[in-house]
Motif scaffolding. Structure first.
Motif, short mmCIF file in Angstrom:
data_model
loop_
_atom_site.label_atom_id
_atom_site.label_comp_id
_atom_site.label_asym_id
_atom_site.label_seq_id
_atom_site.Cartn_x
_atom_site.Cartn_y
_atom_site.Cartn_z
N HIS A 1 0.84 -1.19 0.00
CA HIS A 1 0.00 0.00 0.00
C HIS A 1 0.88 1.25 0.00
O HIS A 1 1.51 1.56 1.02
CB HIS A 1 -0.91 -0.01 1.22
CG HIS A 1 -1.92 -1.12 1.17
ND1 HIS A 1 -1.65 -2.40 1.62
CD2 HIS A 1 -3.18 -1.14 0.71
CE1 HIS A 1 -2.72 -3.15 1.43
NE2 HIS A 1 -3.66 -2.42 0.88
N PRO A 2 0.94 1.95 -1.11
CA PRO A 2 1.84 3.11 -1.22
C PRO A 2 1.39 4.26 -0.32
O PRO A 2 0.21 4.52 -0.15
CB PRO A 2 1.74 3.51 -2.69
CG PRO A 2 0.42 2.98 -3.14
CD PRO A 2 0.18 1.73 -2.34
N LEU A 3 2.37 4.92 0.26
CA LEU A 3 2.10 6.12 1.05
C LEU A 3 2.12 7.34 0.13
O LEU A 3 2.73 7.30 -0.95
CB LEU A 3 3.16 6.28 2.14
CG LEU A 3 3.20 5.17 3.19
CD1 LEU A 3 4.44 5.33 4.08
CD2 LEU A 3 1.93 5.17 4.03
N LEU A 4 1.48 8.40 0.56
CA LEU A 4 1.47 9.64 -0.22
C LEU A 4 2.88 10.22 -0.30
O LEU A 4 3.28 10.80 -1.29
CB LEU A 4 0.53 10.64 0.45
CG LEU A 4 0.27 11.95 -0.28
CD1 LEU A 4 -0.51 11.69 -1.55
CD2 LEU A 4 -0.49 12.92 0.61
N VAL A 33 3.10 1.19 3.41
CA VAL A 33 2.68 0.85 4.77
C VAL A 33 3.44 -0.38 5.25
O VAL A 33 3.88 -0.44 6.40
CB VAL A 33 1.15 0.57 4.80
CG1 VAL A 33 0.71 0.18 6.21
CG2 VAL A 33 0.38 1.78 4.31
N GLU A 34 3.61 -1.35 4.37
CA GLU A 34 4.27 -2.60 4.76
C GLU A 34 5.73 -2.36 5.14
O GLU A 34 6.23 -2.93 6.11
CB GLU A 34 4.18 -3.61 3.60
CG GLU A 34 2.78 -4.18 3.39
CD GLU A 34 1.79 -3.20 2.74
OE1 GLU A 34 2.22 -2.15 2.21
OE2 GLU A 34 0.58 -3.48 2.77
N ILE A 102 2.59 9.28 8.67
CA ILE A 102 2.48 8.47 7.45
C ILE A 102 1.03 8.36 6.98
O ILE A 102 0.79 8.16 5.79
CB ILE A 102 3.10 7.07 7.62
CG1 ILE A 102 2.31 6.19 8.58
CG2 ILE A 102 4.57 7.16 8.05
CD1 ILE A 102 2.74 4.73 8.55
N THR B 2 -4.98 11.16 -7.12
CA THR B 2 -5.73 10.73 -5.94
C THR B 2 -4.84 10.81 -4.70
O THR B 2 -3.69 10.40 -4.74
CB THR B 2 -6.19 9.27 -6.11
OG1 THR B 2 -6.87 9.16 -7.35
CG2 THR B 2 -7.13 8.86 -4.99
N ARG B 3 -5.36 11.34 -3.64
CA ARG B 3 -4.60 11.38 -2.39
C ARG B 3 -4.69 10.03 -1.70
O ARG B 3 -5.76 9.45 -1.60
CB ARG B 3 -5.13 12.47 -1.47
CG ARG B 3 -4.89 13.85 -2.05
CD ARG B 3 -5.03 14.89 -0.98
NE ARG B 3 -4.05 14.67 0.07
CZ ARG B 3 -3.88 15.51 1.08
NH1 ARG B 3 -4.59 16.58 1.17
NH2 ARG B 3 -2.97 15.25 2.01
N ILE B 4 -3.56 9.55 -1.27
CA ILE B 4 -3.54 8.26 -0.60
C ILE B 4 -3.49 8.52 0.90
O ILE B 4 -2.48 8.95 1.43
CB ILE B 4 -2.30 7.44 -1.02
CG1 ILE B 4 -2.21 7.39 -2.54
CG2 ILE B 4 -2.36 6.04 -0.44
CD1 ILE B 4 -0.84 6.97 -3.04
N ILE B 5 -4.61 8.28 1.55
CA ILE B 5 -4.71 8.54 2.98
C ILE B 5 -5.15 7.25 3.66
O ILE B 5 -6.09 6.61 3.23
CB ILE B 5 -5.78 9.62 3.27
CG1 ILE B 5 -5.50 10.89 2.48
CG2 ILE B 5 -5.87 9.90 4.76
CD1 ILE B 5 -4.33 11.68 2.95
N TYR B 6 -4.44 6.87 4.68
CA TYR B 6 -4.84 5.69 5.45
C TYR B 6 -5.17 6.12 6.87
O TYR B 6 -4.40 6.85 7.49
CB TYR B 6 -3.71 4.67 5.49
CG TYR B 6 -3.26 4.21 4.12
CD1 TYR B 6 -4.13 3.54 3.27
CD2 TYR B 6 -1.96 4.44 3.69
CE1 TYR B 6 -3.72 3.12 2.02
CE2 TYR B 6 -1.54 4.02 2.45
CZ TYR B 6 -2.42 3.37 1.62
OH TYR B 6 -2.02 2.96 0.38
N PHE B 10 -6.71 1.30 9.73
CA PHE B 10 -6.13 0.53 8.63
C PHE B 10 -4.64 0.31 8.84
O PHE B 10 -4.12 -0.80 8.64
CB PHE B 10 -6.37 1.25 7.30
CG PHE B 10 -5.74 0.53 6.14
CD1 PHE B 10 -6.37 -0.53 5.54
CD2 PHE B 10 -4.48 0.92 5.68
CE1 PHE B 10 -5.76 -1.21 4.49
CE2 PHE B 10 -3.87 0.24 4.63
CZ PHE B 10 -4.51 -0.82 4.03
N LEU B 11 -3.93 1.36 9.25
CA LEU B 11 -2.48 1.23 9.46
C LEU B 11 -2.19 0.17 10.53
O LEU B 11 -1.27 -0.64 10.38
CB LEU B 11 -1.89 2.57 9.88
CG LEU B 11 -1.88 3.66 8.80
CD1 LEU B 11 -1.45 5.00 9.40
CD2 LEU B 11 -0.96 3.30 7.64
N CYS B 14 -2.64 -3.38 9.29
CA CYS B 14 -1.54 -3.81 8.41
C CYS B 14 -0.35 -4.33 9.21
O CYS B 14 0.49 -5.05 8.68
CB CYS B 14 -1.06 -2.65 7.54
SG CYS B 14 -2.18 -2.24 6.22
#
Lengths: 181, 18
Positions: A1-4, A33-34, A102, B2-6, B10-11, B14
């Protein structure tokens, strides 16, 4: 899962025989994330570091020092911990800080975040979130409010924001708070 | 883009997933 954002983890160990800059080491960079968890699970917990050590997590391209052009106009939200909190809360607070970064937890103001630092010190540990521009009041306050909430600090606890320009000219404890939440 | 927000949940999930 790529971070921004791609992040860089730094470590420093206080060695008074060497210049501060020479004690600062880039550990690794990550942008998923990994990979974050692989690194976090592999390194020592902050509470297990010896006194004088720091971890810093900064956006790739920003060095964890006031002098960096992306930091020099900025400041930090500072959480000063009592000695007994190292045993009880330090690792939780630092992990929460890392997840705020993150996870880009500060909405549009996440772009104003430069990084975060944890200082392990005998007299009391410190955690701080560094932002880019101390004069950006709306962003600084938003980040401070969200951060305080995420740390689970009580409403009675006050955390302060200090401009690096003020901290650099005074000892840390004397630098005045530009904002508080 | 697209902004990638977790979010935090979710974090944390993982952390333990293979």
């Amino acid at each position: 899962h790529p971070l921004l954002t791609r992040w860089a983890l730094w470590f420093s160990k206080n060695d008074r025989t060497r210049a501060w800059r020479d004690n600062l080491h880039l550990v690794t960079k990550f942008d998923t994330v990994e990979d974050f968890w692989a690194i976090y699970n592999h390194i020592k917990l902050a509470s297990k570091l010896s006194s004088g050590c720091d971890y810093a997590l900064f956006k790739d391209g920003i060095e964890p020092m006031w002098e960096d052009s992306k930091n020099k106009r900025g400041g930090r939200w500072l959480v000063s911990l009592a000695k007994q909190q190292r045993h009880m809360e330090l690792d939780r607070l630092w992990l929460e800080t890392l997840l705020c970064l993150i996870g880009e937890s500060f909405a549009d103001y996440s772009q104003d975040v430069c990084g975060a630092v944890i200082n392990i010190r005998t007299k009391g540990d410190k955690i701080a979130v560094w932002t880019r521009e101390a004069e950006e009041q709306a962003g600084v306050l938003h980040i401070g409010r969200v951060y305080k909430d995420r740390l689970g600090l009580s409403t009675k606890t006050i955390i302060g924001y200090q401009a690096h320009a003020d901290t650099a000219t005074k000892s840390n404890s004397l630098a005045k708070n530009k904002f508080v939440v | 883009g697209t902004r990638i927000i977790y979010d935090r949940k979710f974090l944390m999930e993982c952390r333990n997933s293979p």
